[in-house]
Design a protein around this motif. Structure first.
Motif, short mmCIF file in Angstrom:
data_model
loop_
_atom_site.label_atom_id
_atom_site.label_comp_id
_atom_site.label_asym_id
_atom_site.label_seq_id
_atom_site.Cartn_x
_atom_site.Cartn_y
_atom_site.Cartn_z
N MET A 74 -16.19 13.96 53.12
CA MET A 74 -16.81 12.66 53.56
C MET A 74 -18.14 13.00 54.25
O MET A 74 -19.25 12.49 54.28
CB MET A 74 -15.87 12.07 54.51
CG MET A 74 -14.78 10.88 53.57
SD MET A 74 -13.72 10.36 54.77
CE MET A 74 -14.48 9.19 55.79
N PHE A 115 -11.21 6.30 56.67
CA PHE A 115 -11.01 6.27 55.30
C PHE A 115 -10.08 4.84 55.25
O PHE A 115 -10.18 3.98 54.11
CB PHE A 115 -9.93 7.38 54.96
CG PHE A 115 -9.50 7.18 53.35
CD1 PHE A 115 -10.25 7.43 52.21
CD2 PHE A 115 -8.41 6.41 53.13
CE1 PHE A 115 -9.82 7.44 50.97
CE2 PHE A 115 -7.89 6.38 51.74
CZ PHE A 115 -8.75 6.82 50.50
N LEU A 157 -10.68 15.95 52.98
CA LEU A 157 -11.17 14.44 52.88
C LEU A 157 -12.21 14.53 54.03
O LEU A 157 -13.29 14.02 53.68
CB LEU A 157 -9.98 13.48 53.12
CG LEU A 157 -10.45 11.82 53.37
CD1 LEU A 157 -11.13 11.37 52.11
CD2 LEU A 157 -9.50 10.96 53.86
#
Lengths: 325, 156
Positions: free
Chosen positions: A248, A269, A244
């Motif tokens: 990102m 997040f 993640l």
């Protein structure tokens, strides 16, 4: 097909021009991704009635005025976004992936969707979603309202989510009742995860009571203060935290293998998720997102949700006081 | 068209990931970028040098983005400097307050990199004729840069 960079710049420039006209009044429009390029004009595939129906809902919800809806409808079908911009708008492709496919397209002279499929950037399910959205009267109306500066992309998305949920227009009498909060968190969670972690396919949720976070999991919890407080927590398994954060920040996994960066990425997040939940639940009400806190909450949160995405596990800690239905 | 610009940008965000993300988004412009991890640190940096663009996270510990903007705007030097607010919230009251403080642009997270670059380029390129500074009716209007005053560091 238009040249991507030029058309994107042109769209941004057009957005700025419109914005300049509004700046004097300090309108409340916010910037968000998805300044689409104007693709070739095409015939609408949905009826004006559908657009008006969704428009009436937006007016009723106070998102925009009737005059603004009329103006957006009057823009007509020429304001259609290109398929690739819709894909980016929906969070199914990155701008970088679009550039790669456009480069391939110049050589191969093949449709964008087919090349995106072949490259593995879009799944068949994703392509179908993009096509459906591109032709949707709701999408066209929402897009026109955004382009005119009357609404934000997130505002339209949130309104459309509520509209779709209720089916016939007006939201349920008590939008915070029962499972709505949990469902909203889960729904926005899946969307954001797909968008930021570039996970294709479905994000599957299951119920498993009494789970504890796995060793090394990155956990964060966050709350939204207001008349109806919302709290939720998330735990990401290490591999997903890394993926993640890397996605990102558009870094390679080895570049983002920094514990502080990963912790920050997971917290960010959660912060973005809280923003989406806030907008979906009560766009007009004053509320405040608190800073995300690392670790699992001390309160008796319901630990009952597991989510699997791309083979990477997430323990969804859940919202309090709602049980595991 | 994205080309290199000369200019200094101050990024103020308590999130390391967001600072990295914003820096990466602006990288093609080859600007001089300085980072601060909270509002107080950002104000201290703003005292040390003058920045052409300030990008501030809304939700920060110690001094949030609006409070920091308020303090920056109280300084003649930053009265007209473009200030971008990055946020995941959309509370209308907050945005209205931001309007009063002449926040130049708001960006929802995740920030669209192309739009951020475009706004930054425009902010750097923009050169409006100076008008009298200190006009309460036009808090965001451009005026001659004044000497930087020590902002009152305080948490709100």
């Amino acid at each position: 097909m238009t040249n991507g960079t030029v058309s994107k710049d042109a769209a941004v420039a057009a957005d700025m021009h419109r914005e300049a006209e509004h700046e004097a009044h300090c309108d409340l429009r916010m910037e968000q991704g998805g300044s689409g390029d104007a693709g070739p004009a095409e015939k609408p595939t949905a009826t004006a009635d559908q657009a008006q129906f969704f428009g009436a809902y937006l007016v009723e919800q106070g998102v925009v005025s009737q005059q603004q809806v009329d103006e957006a409808v009057a823009l007509g079908p020429g304001d259609t976004r290109s398929l690739e911009d819709v894909a980016v708008y929906l969070g199914l492709m990155t701008e970088r992936q679009v550039r790669i496919v456009r480069a391939q397209q110049r050589r191969a002279k093949a449709p964008f969707g087919a090349l995106a499929l072949r490259a593995g950037f879009l799944s068949e399910e994703g392509l179908a979603e993009v096509n459906a959205s591109q032709g949707s009267a709701h999408f066209r109306l929402g897009d026109a309202l955004i382009r005119l500066g009357y609404a934000t992309a997130d505002g339209i998305e949130a309104a459309h989510t509520r509209f779709s949920r209720t089916g016939t227009g007006p939201a349920s009498a008590d939008p915070f009742a029962g499972e709505v909060t949990y469902e909203t968190v889960r729904e926005q969670f899946g969307k954001l995860l797909k968008r930021l972690a570039r996970i294709e396919g479905s994000v599957k949720a299951g119920r498993r009571d009494g789970l504890e976070p796995p060793p090394g999991a990155h956990c964060v919890h966050i709350s939204i203060d207001g008349s109806v407080p919302v709290r939720f927590g998330l735990c990401f398994e290490p591999a997903l935290s890394l993926h993640l954060t890397a996605t990102m920040l558009e870094l390679d996994d080895d570049e983002s293998d920094d514990p502080e960066l990963i912790e920050s990425g997971v917290a960010e997040f959660a912060n973005m998720l809280a923003g989406r939940v806030q907008r979906a639940l009560r766009p007009k009400e004053r509320s405040c997102i608190k800073l995300p806190k690392p670790g699992t909450p001390k309160e008796p949160y319901v630990r009952c949700r597991t989510v699997t995405a791309a083979g990477l596990g997430i323990l969804y800690v859940g919202v309090p006081d709602q049980g595991c239905s | 068209m994205e080309t290199c610009r000369t200019g200094t940008v101050l990024i103020v965000d308590d999130s390391l990931a967001m600072r990295r993300m914003l820096r990466k988004a602006l990288a093609p412009l080859a600007l001089d970028i300085v980072e601060a991890a909270d509002g107080i640190g950002g104000l201290k940096l703003a005292l040390q040098r003058e920045f052409d663009v300030v990008i501030v996270d809304f939700n920060m510990p110690n001094l949030n983005g609006l409070a920091m903007t308020e303090q920056l705007r109280s300084s003649p030097r930053y009265r007209n400097t473009p200030i971008f607010m990055v946020t995941s919230t959309c509370d209308q009251t907050t945005v209205e307050r931001g309007c009063r403080l002449a926040v130049t642009a708001w960006f929802y997270k995740p920030v669209d990199a192309a739009l951020l670059r475009a706004k930054t380029v425009r902010a750097l390129d923009q050169s409006l004729p100076p008008i009298a500074s200190g006009s309460p009716e036009h808090p965001g209007a451009r005026g001659p840069a004044g000497a930087l005053e020590e902002p009152k560091l305080g948490t709100k």
